[in-house]
Motif scaffolding. Sequence first.
Motif, PDB file in Angstrom:
ATOM      1  N   THR A  25      -2.394   0.735   2.256  1.00 22.03           N
ATOM      2  CA  THR A  25      -2.153   0.130   0.955  1.00 22.03           C
ATOM      3  C   THR A  25      -0.751   0.555   0.515  1.00 22.03           C
ATOM      4  O   THR A  25      -0.225   1.556   0.996  1.00 22.03           O
ATOM      5  CB  THR A  25      -3.177   0.612  -0.087  1.00 22.03           C
ATOM      6  N   PRO A  26      -0.137  -0.196  -0.408  1.00 23.67           N
ATOM      7  CA  PRO A  26       1.218   0.173  -0.848  1.00 23.67           C
ATOM      8  C   PRO A  26       1.264   1.594  -1.420  1.00 23.67           C
ATOM      9  O   PRO A  26       0.252   2.095  -1.923  1.00 23.67           O
ATOM     10  CB  PRO A  26       1.528  -0.880  -1.920  1.00 23.67           C
ATOM     11  N   THR A  56      -0.865   3.496  -4.328  1.00 22.41           N
ATOM     12  CA  THR A  56      -2.104   2.777  -4.608  1.00 22.41           C
ATOM     13  C   THR A  56      -3.132   3.211  -3.580  1.00 22.41           C
ATOM     14  O   THR A  56      -2.788   3.759  -2.549  1.00 22.41           O
ATOM     15  CB  THR A  56      -1.943   1.249  -4.487  1.00 22.41           C
ATOM     16  N   LYS A  57      -4.407   3.000  -3.887  1.00 25.49           N
ATOM     17  CA  LYS A  57      -5.430   3.318  -2.893  1.00 25.49           C
ATOM     18  C   LYS A  57      -6.646   2.422  -3.043  1.00 25.49           C
ATOM     19  O   LYS A  57      -6.851   1.807  -4.092  1.00 25.49           O
ATOM     20  CB  LYS A  57      -5.803   4.806  -2.943  1.00 25.49           C
ATOM     21  N   ASP A  58      -7.414   2.333  -1.952  1.00 21.05           N
ATOM     22  CA  ASP A  58      -8.715   1.684  -2.015  1.00 21.05           C
ATOM     23  C   ASP A  58      -9.720   2.689  -2.560  1.00 21.05           C
ATOM     24  O   ASP A  58      -9.588   3.893  -2.317  1.00 21.05           O
ATOM     25  CB  ASP A  58      -9.186   1.302  -0.600  1.00 21.05           C
ATOM     26  N   TYR A  59     -10.733   2.214  -3.248  1.00 25.68           N
ATOM     27  CA  TYR A  59     -11.853   3.066  -3.630  1.00 25.68           C
ATOM     28  C   TYR A  59     -13.079   2.561  -2.892  1.00 25.68           C
ATOM     29  O   TYR A  59     -13.413   1.380  -2.997  1.00 25.68           O
ATOM     30  CB  TYR A  59     -12.058   3.035  -5.144  1.00 25.68           C
TER      31      TYR A  59
END
Lengths: 521, 521
Positions: free
Chosen positions: B70-71, B74-77
Motif C-alpha cells: 500500500t502507499p 497507509t495500511k490495510d486493516y
Amino acid sequence: MATAEEVKEQINAQTAAIAALKKANAPKDQIQAEVKKLLDLKAQYKTFASNNGNNQKAATGSKKNFTLKTPKGTKDYNDKEMAVREKIFTTIKTIFKRHGAVTIDTPVFELKEILMGKYGEDSKLIYDLQDQGGELCSLRYDLTVPFARFVAMNGSKYQNIKRYNIAKVYRRDQPSVARGRMREFVQCDFDIAGVYEPMVPDAEIVRIMKETLTALEIGDFTIKINHRKILDGMFEFCGVPKDKFRTISSAVDKLDKAPWEEVRKEMIELKGLPAEVADKIGTFVVCKGGREMCDFLEEKLGSNATAMEGINDMKLLMTYLEAFDVLDKISFDLSLARGLDYYTGVIYEAVANVPPESGKKKKSEDEGNVGSVSGGGRYDNLVGMFSGSRTVPCVGFSIGVERIFSILLRKMKLEEVKSNEVQVYVCSVGKGLLTEKMKICKELWDNEIKAEFMYKADPKLDKQFQVCEREKIPYAIIIGNEEIEKQVVKIKDQTNKESGNGEVVPRSEYIQYIKNLLNQN
Amino acid sequence: MATAEEVKEQINAQTAAIAALKKANAPKDQIQAEVKKLLDLKAQYKTFASNNGNNQKAATGSKKNFTLKTPKGTKDYNDKEMAVREKIFTTIKTIFKRHGAVTIDTPVFELKEILMGKYGEDSKLIYDLQDQGGELCSLRYDLTVPFARFVAMNGSKYQNIKRYNIAKVYRRDQPSVARGRMREFVQCDFDIAGVYEPMVPDAEIVRIMKETLTALEIGDFTIKINHRKILDGMFEFCGVPKDKFRTISSAVDKLDKAPWEEVRKEMIELKGLPAEVADKIGTFVVCKGGREMCDFLEEKLGSNATAMEGINDMKLLMTYLEAFDVLDKISFDLSLARGLDYYTGVIYEAVANVPPESGKKKKSEDEGNVGSVSGGGRYDNLVGMFSGSRTVPCVGFSIGVERIFSILLRKMKLEEVKSNEVQVYVCSVGKGLLTEKMKICKELWDNEIKAEFMYKADPKLDKQFQVCEREKIPYAIIIGNEEIEKQVVKIKDQTNKESGNGEVVPRSEYIQYIKNLLNQN
C-alpha cells in the motif's frame, strides 16, 4: 447557480450545436436564435472572469470570496439524507454478516501501477494524485482490485475469505444526478475468495443479491445471469474471430441501453464483423428465460466445448439456486455481457423495475431508468495478476448505493425523516435552572439515555416544546422551582396530545420510570 | 522487505551519518564500517534498479511484477483489526448520538482554495489531486474545515447543528506506526455550531470527551483545558509584541514534547523574544491545576482585559463542568496552546496516561508516548471565512482513532478477536447432502439467523467441527441420511464440550429451538 466551469462547458456544447445546425442547413432563424444563446453564455462567462480578477485583488487584501461548492460530481449529504443512507448501509451490513462475511479496509488510494491495466478503456476515468515527491498514487476505481491486491499480498492467510467492504470509490465520469451517477460514490461489495466446490459460492452470491435487494425495499427487481464461457462459445459458434471476443462482448453489453439495430451496426461498421456473423449473434442475444435455457442452449451450442463448460456450470447453478429459493428472481439472459475484462465465469446484474414517476412524461433515457443497481461475477485470474504464479479464484458482487438511494428518495418525504435519536428533552419553567437541567442530563447520560436541553439560560416552555415537536423527541422532563423543592420531576409524553401536564415522579425514581417508558416502545 | 524508495532513504541517511562522523573526527575504523554499510545499501538499490528494468521489459511481454504494497503511510486493516476498529466506531457513535448529534457526509476531496490559508505551516502536508482538466482539488486535511464550509454553504438551515462525522483524512506527514501516526487516518469529530448561552456547549464538549474516552476503556486519561484569550492576555502582560502572539503560542505548544529550556531558547534565539519576557512566560506555563486556577490567574492577570474575558469564561465553564461531573478529569493547564490558528476561545486536549510496556525499556520518545488522543476548541471565525459577513460560532473536538486503536491493541491478543458473527454452522455426515444443507441455510437466513456451511460436496464431520472451533461458531446443526428420513436435525452446542452428540429436534421446530438458544445468550 452555474459555476464558471459549467458555463464554459455550456459554451463549448452550444458552439458544437451551432456548427451541427449549419452543417445540416438548418433555417437561418433557428441558427440565429442559437447564436444569441451563445453570446449570452459568453457574456455570463466574462462576468466570471472579471469577478475572478476582483477576487484575486481582494485576496491580496484581507478577504477572499470563495466558490462555495463541492467539486464537480461530488456532493454533501445532509442529516436527513444521511439517516436514509445509514439505514441502507445497516440493512446491507446485517445481511452480509448473516452470510458470515468479515470486513477489511484498504486505503482510498493505491499505487498507480496496481490499478493500471485492469479497467480497459475506462482507465482514463481514474483520478491520479499529484506527484508531490515519492510514490505515484491513484484514487481507487472500485473495491474489487484493492481486494484482489490484499488477497495476493497476504499470502496463504487469506486464500479463503468472505469479505464485505462498504466504501467510496472514484471515477472521473460525466456526472448525472438523476441517474445517481456521481464521481465520488459508495459501493457495497461482497466477495468470496478460495477454491471451493464448483458453483456453490456463485449460488450464494445470487442468494445474497436477492436477500439484500428485497430487504432494501426498492420494489420489483430482476437478477440477470449469464456465463462468459457461454458468450465465448456462442461467439465461436457464430464465427467471431477469437481476438474480437472482448470487443464484440462490449458491443453486446450495450443492449440494455441501445436497440439491436444500433449494436449490429457497431459490430459490422465499427468492429468489422461480417453481417451474417452479426445476424447469427442477433438470434442468440434475444434469448432469455429460466432454467429451461440450459436445455435450449445445449441443443444449439452442444457441439462447442467452451459453451458446454458454461452450460454445465449453469445447470449446477440452477440446482443450487432452487435450494436457495432464488429462481423466481432470475433471468438467464444471453444479452448480459458486463463491461469489465476480468470476469471469467458466471456474471450477474440486478435491474430495478422502477415505474416512471407518475404524472411525468419520460423526457430522456436518463429519466426513470435507474438501470443496474448491482452487478458482479466470477474473476478467477485477478489475484494471479498481482501474485504471479499463485491464483485465488474469486466471485463477488457490488451494490451501487447511489442508485438505491435515488430509488428510495422517490418513495419518501425527506423532510419527514428523523435524523437525531434524542429520547428525552429536559425542560425548565422559570429562571436560574440551567445547572439543574444539566445535572438531570448528566444522570440521563450516565444511564445511556439520549437526552438534550436548550442551550439557553431561561427559555420559555413553549419554545422548548416546539423543539420536541420539530425534532420528534418523544418525552419531556420538566422542572421548575416547585419540582426542585419537592424533589420531583414532571414527565410528559410528547407524542400524546392528551397527556396533560405530565406525570409527577420522585427524583429518586425518574430514571427507572423513563427506562420503563422507553422499553415499552 | 524494504522497498526501493526506503533503501534510497536509508542511503541518504547513511551518507549524512558518515559526513557527521568525519566532521566529528571519529576513529577511522568506525567511519570505514559505516562506509561499508553504505556500499551494501547502494548495491541493494542497484538490484532494485535492474529489476525495475527487467520489469519494464517483462511488462511489454505478458506479465508484470508489481510492488505489492500500500502507499507509504497507509495500511490495510484485516478482519480482526477491523473488528476492533468497528467496536471503537460503534462506541463513539453511540455516545455522540446520546448527545443528540446527527451525521453529515462531505466529499473526500475539496476544491483546493477551500483548504488554502487554513492550516498555517502545515499546508505543505496537503495532498493535491493531479490537474487532469477541470477543477483543482485536494484531499481533506481534517473534518473541521469541510464542516465549516458546509455550514457556510447551507445558509440559515444549518446555523444550529450538532453533527458528528467519522471519516478518513489525509496528511503527507512522516509516518510513525508506533505512535499511530499515518498519512491516511480516521478522525471522529463532534461539533456544535450556533449562537448559544456562553460556555454551555463548550462544557458539553468536555463531558462528551470524558464519556467517550471512559467508554473506550483506554485506561487513565487527563483532559487539559486552557483559553486562547488567557494565553493572549498572558503574552500581553509579559510584554510579547502583538504580532508575535501566534508564533510564541506555537512555541508554548511544544512543551508537551520538549523541556522548557529548549522552548525558551526557541523563543529567544529563533523568535527574537527578549530573555526577560521569555522568563516571565516561563513562570506562567508551569502553572496547572483545577478550578482554583481561576482565582490564581485573576490575582496575577486581573489587570489585563483580554485575560479577564478568558478567566470569566473559565469560571463559568467550571460551574457547568461540575454539574456535568467532569471536574475529576480536568487539568487547567497554561502550557496547552494547540497548533491550529483558528481557535478563538476554550481549547482542549486529552492525553492518555499510558504506562510504558512492561519489561521494555523506553528506547525513544516515540515509545509509550501515544500523546494526545483527542483535541479541540472553540473556533468562532472559521465559518465566516467562507460565508463572508455571516459568522456562525462553533466549538468541537476530534478523537484520533489510530491512537486509541494502538492503545487498545497493546491490551489484547489480536488473534483471539472474533471477526465473523456466524451463529450456526450447518454440517453433514455422509454423502450427497449438499443441497439439503443449502435448504437448511436458506431457512435459517429467512429467519435472520447468521449461518454458514462448508463449500464442499462431502466433507468429513471433524473438518466441519474444526471450522466451528476456529471461527468460534457457537452452534452446529448436523444432518445425515437418518435425520433426513426421520425429518429431524441434531443441534449441538459447540461451546460446551460435555454436550455429547447434540439434541434431536423435529425439522418443523428447529428454527424456534435455535432462536430460543440464541436468545438465552
